[in-house]
Each structure stands twice: as structure tokens, then as C-alpha cells.
Design an enzyme around this catalytic site. Structure first.
Site, short mmCIF file in Angstrom:
data_model
loop_
_atom_site.label_atom_id
_atom_site.label_comp_id
_atom_site.label_asym_id
_atom_site.label_seq_id
_atom_site.Cartn_x
_atom_site.Cartn_y
_atom_site.Cartn_z
N VAL A 1 0.83 -1.21 0.00
CA VAL A 1 0.00 0.00 0.00
C VAL A 1 0.87 1.26 0.00
O VAL A 1 0.61 2.21 -0.74
CB VAL A 1 -0.97 -0.01 1.20
CG1 VAL A 1 -1.72 1.33 1.31
CG2 VAL A 1 -1.98 -1.16 1.08
N CYS B 1 -10.70 -1.94 2.64
CA CYS B 1 -10.75 -1.96 1.17
C CYS B 1 -12.10 -2.44 0.65
O CYS B 1 -12.67 -1.88 -0.29
CB CYS B 1 -9.63 -2.84 0.62
SG CYS B 1 -9.38 -4.36 1.50
N HIS C 1 -10.43 -6.77 -5.71
CA HIS C 1 -11.55 -7.34 -4.94
C HIS C 1 -12.83 -7.25 -5.76
O HIS C 1 -13.07 -6.25 -6.45
CB HIS C 1 -11.77 -6.56 -3.64
CG HIS C 1 -10.75 -6.81 -2.56
ND1 HIS C 1 -9.73 -7.72 -2.66
CD2 HIS C 1 -10.62 -6.22 -1.34
CE1 HIS C 1 -9.01 -7.71 -1.55
NE2 HIS C 1 -9.52 -6.80 -0.72
C1 2RA Z 1 -8.01 -7.92 3.35
N1 2RA Z 1 -9.48 -6.05 3.80
O1 2RA Z 1 -8.44 -7.92 2.20
C2 2RA Z 1 -8.40 -6.85 4.34
C3 2RA Z 1 -7.24 -5.99 4.70
N2 2RA Z 1 -6.66 -5.33 3.60
O2 2RA Z 1 -7.22 -8.78 3.79
#
Ligand code: 2RA
Length: 340
Positions: A14, A130, A243
Site C-alpha cells: 500500500v 478496502c 476485490h
Molecule cells: C483484506 N481487507 O483484504 C483486508 C485488509 N486489507 O485482507
């Protein structure tokens, strides 16, 4: 006239993205310091076409610096954020430490930019988790048009959310599946992540949910509207970056899918890719390195009176962390720390 900026945690996934995005967005920087822990001391990191040598965060003098972007985890943040804040440097923290503190704004600039004005209480602003950030970018414009009653979300979270060791584990475990004798046992995750999915992110809570799922509930309420009911299932998937989320929304009144699509098309930070054909949607590999929150598969949920389904994908190191932090710095500069 620009800002004197610190990036703490500059050698992590990050932190490096924070430096990249500050440069890509030409944030007005007069001076920049890249900080790291003692074990990474002296590591060189890129800032646009410059190379910075990391300095020790221990004993660093934050006075004279305007903004510090922190990506050092909750434990180190607990030690260094109060020091930076007390020395007059506004801390924008990516850890979860201050997100639920009533005296610390939790901000997604496309959603609640005005919240940055509350930074003065502790000289700290919190960056959301996130998986929350990309979701509320999608929820907010729809909530403004037809108040959201309830959200059911399933996440498909990439391994970069767990850090560099997790990226290595996925890579080596995948390779090990094909090379006899090079099998890699689970270490970062409780079970194999290669060619598998793990319905467990962060720790389990007493009610059977995980802390990652709790974060999505608590943060959505703080950022968008405390009246929204939300239930989440957060899953780790064998993807390196990006994601994805399947989001089901129930509104107080009917919202037609076409009107929802038009609203999302006009909303800040969103790119709609939504064609009912092969490839007419976004997948994680396509979001990497992009600033946008991508929305696809917008369609009515006819099983309830006022329901809508959608698919949401974004680079978790960018909108999910570093980009949102830089956007908070931009918003803070425009609203509170005007220069020149
Ligand atoms: C993850 N949201 O995706 C958590 C921390 N970045 O592991």
C-alpha cells in the site's frame, strides 16, 4: 506552493502505491519523506521519476510536515500516529485503529467528503477497509435516489489484501501443484488458497461472523447511513490483486435497473461496464492499476419488491487503500489546508 508529505510504510504494497498515486495524480508536493521500519531502513522506493531512500520512522520529526499517509498497521499506528498528530501533521491512516473512533472522520471522498472537516479533533483521518470503500462508492448514489433499507454482500477478495507473504504463498502454492516435491503448505491462510476459496478473513467473532464482515457493517453505517442494514460474507479467492463483490440491495422504494445504471454511469469514481453478453462485465484482472470502481451485472432482484443486484470490482490496493488515502489528502487540501 505545495505540501510537505510523509508516507509511512513506504516499502509495503500500500505504501508503494501511495507514492505511485501521489505522483500519478500530481499531488502538489514540495517535499516528501518515505518512512519505513528499521528492518527496511535505507530501502529505495520510487516516487514518480525520483528515487527516495527510506528513513527510520523511529524518532522521525513530523513537525513542519502537512500530511502523513500511514500504511503501517494498527500496532505501529498506535505508537506513531499520536506523535505525528501532536507535531501538527495530519495523519491519514489506512489501518483499522481509528476507523470507529467517533472523534476521527472515516472518509470516502466520493461519498462523504465533508467529513474531512472533522479532522481537527485528533488531527487524524481514517481510511476505510478496502472491501468497504469500493462498495460505498456504488451504494451512495443509489441511496441518494432511493433510500437503501438492506444490503447483502458477498466478497471475493484477492490475496494482496493480506500482504506480500500472501501473494508469494499463492504463487508458490500454485507452482507447487505442478512440480512434484515443491508442494507448499498453507502458512498465511488456514487452508490451501491455490485453486480454492476460503470463507474467512480476519478473526471470528462470537456471533459466527468475521471481523472483516463486521467492518463492512460498521463502516457503511458510519460513512453512508446508520440506518442501512447490511450482512456480509467475506471470502478470500486465488486472485493476486482486485476485490470483487456481489451486492444485493433492497430499497425503500422501487428503483428500475435502467435508472440505476444511468445513476451509476454519472456517479463519481464509477465506470459502468454492463452488457448482457460474453465478456460484458468487469473481472479483477482488468481493474488492476485503475482508479475506477467498476460496476457490472446491474439487474432487478424480482424476488423482493424493491430489489437490485450488481457486481462491483476495484483494485484493492488503489481505491481500497492508497488511492482513497490520496483522495482524502486532496479533499483535505481543498477544504481545509489551502496553500498558495
Ligand atoms: C483484506 N481487507 O483484504 C483486508 C485488509 N486489507 O485482507
Amino acid at each position: 506552493m505545495g505540501y510537505k508529505v510523509v508516507v509511512a510504510g513506504a516499502t509495503g504494497n500500500v505504501g508503494r502505491e501511495m507514492l505511485n498515486i501521489l505522483a500519478e495524480r500530481q499531488f502538489p508536493v514540495d517535499e516528501i519523506a518515505a518512512l519505513a521500519s528499521r528492518r527496511s531502513l535505507g530501502t529505495e522506493v520510487s516516487f514518480g521519476d525520483k528515487t527516495l531512500k527510506t528513513k527510520d520512522i523511529e524518532g522521525f520529526d513530523f513537525s513542519g510536515y502537512d500530511i502523513a499517509l500511514f500504511a503501517i498497521g494498527s500496532e505501529a499506528t498506535k505508537k506513531y500516529a499520536p506523535i505525528a498528530a501532536a507535531q501538527g501533521c495530519v495523519v491519514i491512516d489506512n489501518s483499522s485503529l481509528y476507523r470507529y473512533d467517533p472523534d476521527v472522520p472515516l472518509v470516502v471522498p466520493e461519498v462523504n467528503p465533508e467529513a474531512v472537516d472533522g479532522y481537527t479533533k485528533k488531527n487524524i483521518i481514517a481510511n476505510p477497509n478496502c472491501s468497504t470503500a469500493q462498495m460505498v462508492v456504488a451504494l451512495k448514489p443509489l441511496h441518494d435516489r432511493a433510500k437503501i433499507k438492506r444490503v447483502v454482500v458477498s466478497t471475493y477478495q484477492s490475496v494482496s489484501g493480506s500482504g506480500k507473504d500472501a501473494i508469494d504463498e499463492l504463487w508458490n502454492q500454485t507452482k507447487g501443484m505442478y512440480v512434484p516435491g515443491q508442494e507448499v503448505d498453507p502458512k498465511v491462510y488456514p487452508k490451501q488458497i491455490a485453486f480454492n476459496v476460503i470463507p474467512h478473513i480476519d478473526v471470528f467473532l462470537d456471533d459466527g461472523s468475521t471481523k472483516e464482515e463486521w467492518k463492512m457493517v460498521a463502516e457503511t453505517k458510519k460513512i453512508v447511513d446508520p440506518s442501512i442494514k447490511l450482512t456480509a460474507t467475506c471470502v478470500r479467492v486465488p486472485v493476486f490483486v482486485g476485490h470483487s463483490e456481489a451486492i444485493n440491495i433492497e430499497f425503500e422504494e422501487f428503483l428500475d435497473e435502467d435508472e440505476a445504471r444511468d445513476i451509476l454511469r454519472e456517479a463519481p469514481g464509477i465506470l459502468v461496464v454492463d452488457k448482457r453478453e460474453d465478456g460484458g462485465y468487469v473481472t479483477p484482472v482488468e481493474c488492476v492499476g485503475d482508479f475506477a470502481t467498476f460496476i457490472s451485472r446491474i439487474r432487478q432482484d424480482s424476488t423482493i419488491e424493491n430489489g437490485l443486484n450488481l457486481w462491483c470490482v476495484s483494485d484493492n490496493l488503489r481505491k481500497g487503500a492508497a488511492l482513497n488515502a490520496v483522495q482524502i489528502a486532496e479533499t483535505l487540501g481543498k477544504r481545509c489546508l489551502k496553500k498558495g
